[in-house]
Design a protein around this motif. Structure first.
Motif, PDB file in Angstrom:
ATOM      1  N   CYS A   1       0.342   2.610   4.056  1.00  0.00           N
ATOM      2  CA  CYS A   1       0.865   1.686   5.179  1.00  0.00           C
ATOM      3  C   CYS A   1       1.592   0.738   4.514  1.00  0.00           C
ATOM      4  O   CYS A   1       2.430   0.734   3.593  1.00  0.00           O
ATOM      5  CB  CYS A   1      -0.477   1.198   5.917  1.00  0.00           C
ATOM      6  SG  CYS A   1      -1.469  -0.144   4.832  1.00  0.00           S
TER       7      CYS A   1
ATOM      8  N   CYS B   1      -6.685   1.713   4.639  1.00  0.00           N
ATOM      9  CA  CYS B   1      -6.256   3.017   4.579  1.00  0.00           C
ATOM     10  C   CYS B   1      -7.560   3.920   4.154  1.00  0.00           C
ATOM     11  O   CYS B   1      -7.571   5.220   4.503  1.00  0.00           O
ATOM     12  CB  CYS B   1      -5.256   3.442   3.824  1.00  0.00           C
ATOM     13  SG  CYS B   1      -3.497   2.760   4.742  1.00  0.00           S
TER      14      CYS B   1
ATOM     15  N   CYS C   1       1.054  -1.277   0.101  1.00  0.00           N
ATOM     16  CA  CYS C   1       0.080  -0.095   0.034  1.00  0.00           C
ATOM     17  C   CYS C   1       0.906   1.443   0.199  1.00  0.00           C
ATOM     18  O   CYS C   1       1.985   1.268   0.649  1.00  0.00           O
ATOM     19  CB  CYS C   1      -0.942  -0.149   1.312  1.00  0.00           C
ATOM     20  SG  CYS C   1      -1.854   1.474   1.433  1.00  0.00           S
TER      21      CYS C   1
ATOM     22  N   ARG D   1      -1.604   4.766  10.442  1.00  0.00           N
ATOM     23  CA  ARG D   1      -2.768   5.396  10.382  1.00  0.00           C
ATOM     24  C   ARG D   1      -3.174   6.366  11.351  1.00  0.00           C
ATOM     25  O   ARG D   1      -3.714   7.461  10.914  1.00  0.00           O
ATOM     26  CB  ARG D   1      -3.797   4.382   9.904  1.00  0.00           C
ATOM     27  CG  ARG D   1      -3.643   3.649   8.628  1.00  0.00           C
ATOM     28  CD  ARG D   1      -4.870   2.712   8.268  1.00  0.00           C
ATOM     29  NE  ARG D   1      -4.288   1.475   7.596  1.00  0.00           N
ATOM     30  CZ  ARG D   1      -4.468   0.230   7.940  1.00  0.00           C
ATOM     31  NH1 ARG D   1      -4.924   0.032   9.113  1.00  0.00           N
ATOM     32  NH2 ARG D   1      -4.070  -0.444   7.164  1.00  0.00           N
TER      33      ARG D   1
ATOM     34  N   CYS E   1      -4.724   0.918   0.101  1.00  0.00           N
ATOM     35  CA  CYS E   1      -5.295  -0.234   0.441  1.00  0.00           C
ATOM     36  C   CYS E   1      -6.798   0.017   1.081  1.00  0.00           C
ATOM     37  O   CYS E   1      -7.235   1.302   1.498  1.00  0.00           O
ATOM     38  CB  CYS E   1      -4.410  -1.188   1.674  1.00  0.00           C
ATOM     39  SG  CYS E   1      -4.595  -0.592   3.020  1.00  0.00           S
TER      40      CYS E   1
HETATM   41 ZN   LIG Z   1      -2.810   0.960   3.382  1.00  0.00          ZN
END
Ligand SMILES: [Zn+2]
Length: 387
Positions: free
Chosen positions: A7, A27, A4, A305, A24
Motif C-alpha cells: 500500500c 496489510c 509499504c 487492500r 506494513c
Molecule cells: Zn501496507
C-alpha cells in the motif's frame, strides 16, 4: 520516506511495523482477515458476537443492555444497526468535543430518531476543554489530543455509572490501520491500548495534569477508568467480530438516511468521512506536516487492500488530495472558537512542519519531494478532477 511494498503507508507513521518483505502491519492484518485463504472465519466471529450480546441482555441491567460510543458517522451507525436484531436497549453516547457541522448533527440525530436507540450528547465544560485543545495544538501539534481521550473514556465511565454490561466499540486501530502487533489481536479495550492509541503514546490526563498543573479531579472523565477491569462491564471492538469495510458501513448508514457531502471532503477524495466535525481537519493536516501523509493516504490504502484501486491510481489520488491546503471553512471557525489570530494559528502550524521531509521550492511553496518521486508519479500525471 519509505513505503509499504503493497500500500502507500510510509515508515513515518507512528507504531507501524514492517515485516522482512517491507509489508506494513495493516496489510498483514488484511491478509489475516481473508477467510478464503484460511484467515479469520467471520461466521464464527459473528456467532461469538451474538452470544456476547445475548449474555448482556440476560443480565437484565437496570437501564440499558448495551452502550455504543457514536460520532454520527457511518461506522457508529453500523455498530448500532448490528445490535438491533437482538432487541436490546441501546444507549448511544456522543461526545461533542469540537465544532460540529450541520450534516454531522443531522446524521447523529438519526440514531435516536430512526434507529430505536437512546442518544446522549455530552458537551464538556468549555473553558477547561478549550484549554486542553490549546495544549494539544500548541505543545503536541494535535488539537484533538485530549478530545480523543475524552471520546474514548467518557462512554466507558458512562457504562460503569449506569451499570451497562456491554460496550460495543468500533475498530481496533492497531489491527485495522497497522500498529503494535501485540495489541492488534485484542478484542477489548485496555489501559495499554488507550494509552497508545487514544492518548497518543501516553499523553493522557494524568500526564497533562502533572505537566500543566490542571487538577486531575477535573480530568477524570478524560482518563481511562481503571475500575473497568473487574466490573460487570465488558468492552468489545466490532472489528474483531465483523470484517471492517467502509463501503458496506456507508450503505448500512444510508439505509437510515445518512447524508454525505456533494463533493469530496477537503484533504481526501471521499465525501463521507470526517464530515461531522471541523477540528479533526486541522488534526489531519498536522499529520501531513509531521509525517508526510494524510487522510487521502489512509483512504487510498484501504481501497488498495480491498481491490478498489490499484497502487498507481491510489498514488495519484494521494498526490492530488493529501497536501490540499487548509481552507477558511475550517480555519475561521477554529480561530474563532479558540481566539487565535490567523498569524498565531499559522505560526503554530509551521512549528510542526517536518523539515526532513518537506522542501521549499524556489517559488517559496512547500512541497513533499517524496510525493513527486514515489510510485513513479509525475506532476502532470495527476488528474485535475477526480470522479
Ligand atoms: Zn501496507
Amino acid at each position: 520516506m519509505n513505503y509499504c511494498a503493497k500500500c502507500l503507508i510510509p515508515d513515518t507513521k507512528p507504531y507501524t511495523v514492517f515485516n522482512d518483505k517491507g509489508v506494513c502491519s495493516a496489510c498483514v492484518s488484511h491478509e489475516q482477515k481473508q477467510q478464503k485463504t484460511g484467515g479469520i472465519n467471520w461466521q464464527i466471529r459473528e456467532q461469538e458476537f451474538d452470544k456476547i450480546v445475548k449474555e448482556a441482555k440476560d443480565k437484565k441491567a437496570p437501564y440499558y443492555d448495551c452502550l455504543v460510543p457514536v460520532s454520527g458517522g457511518k461506522d457508529s451507525i453500523t455498530q448500532v444497526h448490528r445490535l438491533l436484531k437482538h432487541g436490546v436497549r441501546i444507549l448511544a453516547v456522543n461526545v461533542d468535543y469540537g465544532i460540529k457541522t450541520e450534516v454531522g448533527i443531522s446524521n447523529l440525530n438519526l440514531i435516536a430518531e430512526r434507529m430505536g436507540a437512546a442518544l446522549t450528547i455530552y458537551k464538556p465544560e468549555q473553558t477547561l476543554h478549550k484549554q486542553l485543545i490549546k495544549i494539544g495544538f500548541e505543545q503536541f501539534g494535535d488539537p484533538d489530543l485530549l478530545s480523543h481521550t475524552l471520546l474514548h473514556a467518557y462512554p466507558l465511565h458512562t457504562a460503569l455509572a449506569y451499570k451497562i454490561p456491554l460496550v460495543v466499540l468500533g475498530e481496533n486501530s492497531a489491527f485495522e490501520y497497522g500498529g503494535d502487533t501485540e495489541i492488534a489481536n485484542s478484542n477489548s479495550i485496555t489501559r495499554e491500548w488507550f494509552s497508545k492509541y487514544a492518548a497518543n503514546g501516553g499523553r493522557d490526563a494524568l500526564f497533562v495534569s502533572r505537566t500543566y498543573g490542571i487538577d486531575y479531579e477535573k480530568l477524570r472523565l478524560y482518563d481511562f477508568p481503571d475500575d473497568l477491569k473487574g466490573s460487570g462491564t465488558k468492552t468489545i471492538f466490532s472489528s474483531y467480530y465483523f470484517f471492517w469495510n467502509s463501503e458496506e458501513h456507508l450503505e448500512i448508514a444510508k439505509s437510515y438516511g445518512f447524508k454525505t457531502l456533494e463533493s469530496s471532503r477537503e484533504g481526501t477524495y471521499r465525501n463521507y468521512v470526517g464530515i461531522d466535525e471541523k477540528i479533526n481537519r486541522i488534526h489531519q493536516y498536522m499529520k501531513v506536516l509531521k509525517f508526510g501523509y494524510g487522510r487521502a493516504t489512509d483512504h487510498a490504502c484501504e481501497d488498495i487492500r480491498n481491490g478498489r484501486l490499484t497502487r498507481h491510481e491510489a498514488a495519484k489520488l494521494v498526490k492530488l488530495y493529501d497536501t490540499q491546503e487548509l481552507s477558511g471553512y475550517y480555519i475561521d471557525d477554529f480561530c474563532a472558537y479558540l481566539q487565535y489570530s490567523k498569524e498565531e494559528f499559522y505560526s503554530i502550524l509551521e512549528r510542526y512542519r517536518n523539515l526532513s521531509i518537506w522542501k521549499r521550492g524556489r517559488n517559496g511553496v512547500w512541497h513533499l519531494p517524496a510525493n513527486d518521486k514515489k510510485f513513479g508519479i509525475q506532476a502532470d500525471d495527476c488528474p485535475t478532477e477526480v470522479k
